[in-house]
Design a protein around this motif. Structure first.
Motif, PDB file in Angstrom:
ATOM      1  N   SER A   1       4.707 -12.200  -4.911  1.00 58.62           N
ATOM      2  CA  SER A   1       3.365 -11.840  -4.433  1.00 58.62           C
ATOM      3  C   SER A   1       3.446 -11.097  -3.099  1.00 58.62           C
ATOM      4  N   LEU A   2       2.601 -10.086  -2.928  1.00 59.54           N
ATOM      5  CA  LEU A   2       2.537  -9.337  -1.672  1.00 59.54           C
ATOM      6  C   LEU A   2       1.786 -10.186  -0.658  1.00 59.54           C
ATOM      7  N   ARG A   3       2.484 -10.593   0.413  1.00 61.13           N
ATOM      8  CA  ARG A   3       1.916 -11.523   1.382  1.00 61.13           C
ATOM      9  C   ARG A   3       1.417 -10.824   2.641  1.00 61.13           C
ATOM     10  N   ALA A   4       2.125  -9.808   3.104  1.00 60.87           N
ATOM     11  CA  ALA A   4       1.758  -9.201   4.389  1.00 60.87           C
ATOM     12  C   ALA A   4       2.246  -7.767   4.441  1.00 60.87           C
ATOM     13  N   LEU A   5       1.538  -6.949   5.264  1.00 64.39           N
ATOM     14  CA  LEU A   5       1.959  -5.578   5.488  1.00 64.39           C
ATOM     15  C   LEU A   5       1.421  -5.122   6.837  1.00 64.39           C
ATOM     16  N   PRO A   6       2.186  -4.295   7.548  1.00 59.68           N
ATOM     17  CA  PRO A   6       1.730  -3.826   8.856  1.00 59.68           C
ATOM     18  C   PRO A   6       0.439  -3.014   8.738  1.00 59.68           C
ATOM     19  N   LYS A   7      -0.431  -3.152   9.753  1.00 60.89           N
ATOM     20  CA  LYS A   7      -1.704  -2.431   9.837  1.00 60.89           C
ATOM     21  C   LYS A   7      -2.494  -2.506   8.528  1.00 60.89           C
ATOM     22  N   PRO A   8      -2.797  -3.720   8.100  1.00 63.91           N
ATOM     23  CA  PRO A   8      -3.497  -3.885   6.821  1.00 63.91           C
ATOM     24  C   PRO A   8      -4.874  -3.235   6.799  1.00 63.91           C
ATOM     25  N   GLU A   9      -5.485  -3.034   8.001  1.00 62.03           N
ATOM     26  CA  GLU A   9      -6.818  -2.441   8.035  1.00 62.03           C
ATOM     27  C   GLU A   9      -6.836  -1.024   7.458  1.00 62.03           C
ATOM     28  N   GLU A  10      -5.671  -0.359   7.480  1.00 66.59           N
ATOM     29  CA  GLU A  10      -5.613   0.996   6.939  1.00 66.59           C
ATOM     30  C   GLU A  10      -5.728   1.026   5.411  1.00 66.59           C
ATOM     31  N   TYR A  11      -5.623  -0.170   4.815  1.00 64.64           N
ATOM     32  CA  TYR A  11      -5.749  -0.244   3.364  1.00 64.64           C
ATOM     33  C   TYR A  11      -7.084  -0.844   2.921  1.00 64.64           C
ATOM     34  N   ASP A  12      -7.993  -1.071   3.862  1.00 64.71           N
ATOM     35  CA  ASP A  12      -9.317  -1.598   3.505  1.00 64.71           C
ATOM     36  C   ASP A  12      -9.991  -0.671   2.505  1.00 64.71           C
ATOM     37  N   GLY A  13     -10.384  -1.239   1.393  1.00 59.88           N
ATOM     38  CA  GLY A  13     -11.053  -0.454   0.364  1.00 59.88           C
ATOM     39  C   GLY A  13     -10.131   0.400  -0.478  1.00 59.88           C
ATOM     40  N   VAL A  14      -8.820   0.382  -0.166  1.00 57.97           N
ATOM     41  CA  VAL A  14      -7.865   1.193  -0.932  1.00 57.97           C
ATOM     42  C   VAL A  14      -7.292   0.381  -2.097  1.00 57.97           C
ATOM     43  N   PHE A  15      -6.828  -0.835  -1.786  1.00 59.81           N
ATOM     44  CA  PHE A  15      -6.368  -1.733  -2.835  1.00 59.81           C
ATOM     45  C   PHE A  15      -6.390  -3.155  -2.315  1.00 59.81           C
ATOM     46  N   ASP A  16      -6.309  -4.102  -3.223  1.00 56.80           N
ATOM     47  CA  ASP A  16      -6.222  -5.518  -2.897  1.00 56.80           C
ATOM     48  C   ASP A  16      -4.757  -5.937  -2.993  1.00 56.80           C
ATOM     49  N   LYS A  17      -4.294  -6.772  -2.066  1.00 60.60           N
ATOM     50  CA  LYS A  17      -2.894  -7.194  -2.080  1.00 60.60           C
ATOM     51  C   LYS A  17      -2.500  -7.837  -3.407  1.00 60.60           C
ATOM     52  N   ASN A  18      -3.428  -8.500  -4.053  1.00 61.92           N
ATOM     53  CA  ASN A  18      -3.120  -9.151  -5.326  1.00 61.92           C
ATOM     54  C   ASN A  18      -2.759  -8.152  -6.428  1.00 61.92           C
ATOM     55  N   GLU A  19      -3.077  -6.884  -6.197  1.00 64.37           N
ATOM     56  CA  GLU A  19      -2.824  -5.864  -7.209  1.00 64.37           C
ATOM     57  C   GLU A  19      -1.391  -5.329  -7.153  1.00 64.37           C
TER      58      GLU A  19
END
Length: 429
Positions: free
Chosen positions: A120-138
């Motif tokens: 499972s994808l748990r963490a990534l740097p600067k997660p705010e840059e992916y807001d609305g782009v994809f969900d980590k669960n995907e």
């Protein structure tokens, strides 16, 4: 000269290059066929990736391959096994390069994406840059279907094929017998070593079901044995056999009296094993335990070939990995007993070193033979390699399978039958 070249450029499909009793030499050397094999064989069946003892605790992992695709075998915090594609979902870098170890997570060294032991994808740097782009669960690490039998871990890319136990079929009986060499303890991996040889993977697939070569190639090994042991390995005229177990699997029984290591335990311990027996007595083992351990310490009397990439070979695992059309990696895995007495596991290691170890008698001789087959396959106008020994001297085994004498090529033909079936899949009739 042009006519000769045209004769050698045979355009048959790979499946058509396998006939009952012979295979075409281009199967060893055609790069296009090799690429097709990776897809049609290794990506479409159960492939051995490791033994459960190699990932004994939560957080344990080992890296492996399915064909050329890198994967990770891991055990999560709930002790569940996973086989994960070793590829970050961001830009594709591998997330683990260590062969084995223990970790809390897998982190991509390129951009820092972090994954749990279950992928499972748990963490990534600067997660705010992916807001609305994809969900980590995907975007977890891609998981493969995983099943085990007797601690052997297999994985497949396909969710729609038969269960592992159905695929193993008649081989399960022989895996059960092979695992008795723990001497009453669970079988565990003691260590492994790897080497590459300049030859096609199918040359190795053939080797561990080929008793015919043993007294010729392994003369140096035979001269290193005491007389009693050398007599045991003089098996070409004995009562051994090769049995086609279906689905490309086969068993080659060389020493029938060592098929079931829990039989005949009331027999006296041979004098040449008395030193080990006394060491076990000194460990506080009862005489019944000593007999069981001494008998198990020296391995089984058969080689079990499991299509397409692993052999349970007398006392060890031999795992093949196709690297290129003309290169194959071999992994030799030494086996012992989990919690077994130290003298027992030490004897297992010494026996492994004697024949299959990096400085052993067996590996260099086998390796040179495999390399010569690859070289020879490039020569001549006769494009066929024979696997027809014993074709007219077959019988039915006790389990209802086709079997031949111990030096027959029954196992090779069974493996190539499965290969032909898989390589023909999807082709127009």
């Amino acid at each position: 000269m042009s006519e000769l070249i045209d004769m050698q450029n045979i355009s048959l499909k790979a499946a058509e290059m396998v006939e009952e009793g012979r295979v075409h030499k281009d199967l060893y050397s055609d790069p296009a066929i090799f690429e097709e094999e990776l897809d049609k064989v290794f990506n479409n069946t159960w492939v051995f990736v490791g033994h459960a003892s190699e990932v004994p605790e939560a957080g344990s992992f080992k890296t492996s391959y399915i064909g050329r695709q890198p994967v990770i075998l891991s055990r999560d915090r709930k002790m569940n096994l996973h086989v994960l594609q070793n590829r970050c979902r961001h830009r594709g870098a591998t997330v683990c390069e260590a062969r084995k170890g223990k970790t809390k997570a897998f982190t991509c060294p390129y951009h820092g994406w972090g994954y749990g032991l279950d992928g499972s994808l748990r963490a990534l740097p600067k997660p705010e840059e992916y807001d609305g782009v994809f969900d980590k669960n995907e975007l977890p690490l891609e998981s493969l279907r995983v099943e085990t039998y007797q601690g052997m871990v297999f994985a497949t890319f396909r969710d729609d094929i038969e269960p592992l136990e159905d695929f193993l079929g008649g081989a399960k009986k022989w895996i059960d017998l092979f695992m008795k060499q723990g001497g009453g303890y669970p079988v565990k991996v003691l260590g492994e070593h790897r080497f590459n040889f300049p030859g096609n993977w199918k040359i190795q697939l053939e080797n561990t079901t080929d008793a015919y070569h043993f007294p010729i190639i392994h003369k140096s090994f035979l001269t290193s044995l005491d007389d009693a042991t050398a007599d045991i390995f003089d098996f070409l005229d004995g009562d051994g056999f090769v049995e086609d177990l279906g689905n490309g699997h086969s068993v080659m029984v060389m020493i029938p009296q060592l098929v079931d290591l829990e039989e005949d335990l009331d027999q006296p311990i041979p004098a040449r094993f008395e030193k080990l027996a006394q060491e076990l007595r000194n460990e506080g083992k009862t005489e019944d335990e000593v007999k069981k351990l001494v008998r198990a310490a020296h391995g089984t009397g058969f080689n079990l070939n499991l299509f397409p990439n692993v052999s349970c070979s007398m006392a060890f695992f031999r795992v093949l990995r196709p690297v290129s059309v003309g290169e194959t990696e071999i992994q030799h895995v030494a086996l012992g007993g989990e919690g077994a007495p130290a003298p027992f596991n030490r004897k297992r290691m010494r026996l492994h070193e004697h024949f299959q170890g990096p400085m052993g008698f067996g590996t260099p001789d086998d390796g040179e033979a495999w390399e010569r087959v690859q070289k020879g396959s490039m020569a001549g106008n006769d494009g066929w390699i024979l696997v027809n020994r014993g074709m007219n001297n077959l019988h039915q085994s006790k389990d209802g399978n086709v079997a031949g004498s111990v030096c027959s090529e029954t196992g090779m033909r069974g493996a190539y039958r499965q290969y032909k079936k898989m390589m023909a899949a999807g082709e127009e009739k």
